[in-house]
Design an enzyme around this catalytic site. Structure first.
Site: not given
Length: 339
Positions: A116, A118, A120, A143, A179, A181-182, A217, A245-247
């Protein structure tokens, strides 16, 4: 039934569209009393031996739903009927944002995984608060993150805004700086900015008449040296614990044709690494803080491995999508078998 009939049908369509369709279907069915009762009878496992007290909170069982599934707190009440002990909403940001351009969610069927990017996407913390005001007894984790347009040097303000808005309505907080993705978000995992962020939130927390647990996280891609820094930061700031964990940004060893898509990888390929991180943190910290284990839990045995590695609780995300709600029940029953 889910894996034989429902999943093959759902997997014929675009993952993000199916996600919202499934939300609508679950919401509709749960408005019919017989279905909400049926879901509870099928998937809930009620036993006092499943109860856990972690960072001062009593959980009816140790299996939760990870953040990312119910970002905007739209379905937490209905999802709790599938037997979860707790639901984590978010990641929420101060102002609603669209996230990254579509297409941004990809199934990797051959790998039992998801990629993903995405970014946020959410309606903003204020909208979520209005929904959380209607909560009827579901244990909720909040979160929180920063808006994409907020520069890192001003990121703390975004976390403070979310913390303050959610404080009356969640049971614990999760600070998401991991994350992929940011843009530049993961830079906040560096020791100096992360210590400052967590200490600021902890000071805000300590000013309250009654404090709430704050967890961090972390990414599975951290080195051992960085993980040791995490232990130091947790002990220094006295936050309640860690979610591991996260991705992952590593896409090595994947078999699916869309394996090269950019974004965070979750699911079965993450099973081993997330467990390694849990074990490392638990052993090197002498079990000085609780850990919530998440990443690649597709079987009851996967969950038990994480608990044995040092996790106090576990969370599902991709495993819930691939295996269905029966996985929640299977984990809780396996825990009882081992108790």
């Amino acid at each position: 039934m889910y894996k034989i009939f429902i999943r093959p049908l759902l997997f014929c369509f675009d993952p993000e569209k199916v996600h919202y369709f499934t939300f609508s279907l679950i919401r509709f069915l749960n408005k019919i009393p017989v279905f909400s009762s049926l879901f509870q009878s099928l998937y809930e496992v009620k036993d006092a031996r499943l109860e856990r007290e972690v960072f001062g909170i009593k959980f009816k069982n140790p299996v939760g739903l990870a953040a990312g599934f119910d970002k905007d707190a739209k379905l937490y009440q209905e999802l709790s009927n599938f037997g979860f002990g707790f639901i984590e909403i978010g990641t929420l940001t101060p102002v609603g944002q669209e996230g990254n351009p579509k297409k941004r969610l990809f199934r990797l069927k051959e790998d039992n995984a998801i990629i993903n990017r995405m970014g946020f996407n959410n309606g903003g913390v204020k909208e979520a608060v209005e929904r959380l005001k209607k909560n009827k007894g579901v244990l909720i984790g909040g979160n929180i993150g920063k808006n994409k347009i907020t520069p890192n040097e001003e990121a703390v303000k975004d976390y403070e805004i979310c913390f303050e808005a959610l404080f009356p309505y969640v049971d614990y907080f999760v600070v998401n700086v991991s994350s992929p993705n940011t843009p530049n978000l993961r830079e906040l995992q560096d020791k100096k900015p992360l210590t400052y962020l967590l200490q600021t939130l902890q000071n805000q927390n300590n000013a309250k008449p009654k404090q709430k647990p704050i967890l961090l996280k972390i990414a599975p891609d951290l080195t051992d040296e960085q993980l040791l820094d995490i232990i130091d930061i947790v002990n220094e700031t006295k936050i309640a614990g860690v979610i591991a964990t996260n991705t992952t940004i590593s896409h090595e060893g994947l078999q699916s044709e869309n394996k090269s898509e950019m974004g965070g990888l979750s699911g079965k390929p993450l099973t081993k690494r997330s467990t390694e991180v849990i074990r490392f943190l638990s052993e090197k910290s002498n079990k000085s803080f609780p850990i919530i284990g998440v990443g690649g839990i597709h079987t009851a045995e996967d969950a038990i491995e994480k608990l044995n590695a040092g996790a106090s609780l576990v969370q599902l995300y991709t495993g819930f999508i691939y295996e269905g709600p029966a996985l929640v029940k299977a984990i809780n029953k396996k825990i009882l078998e081992n108790s």
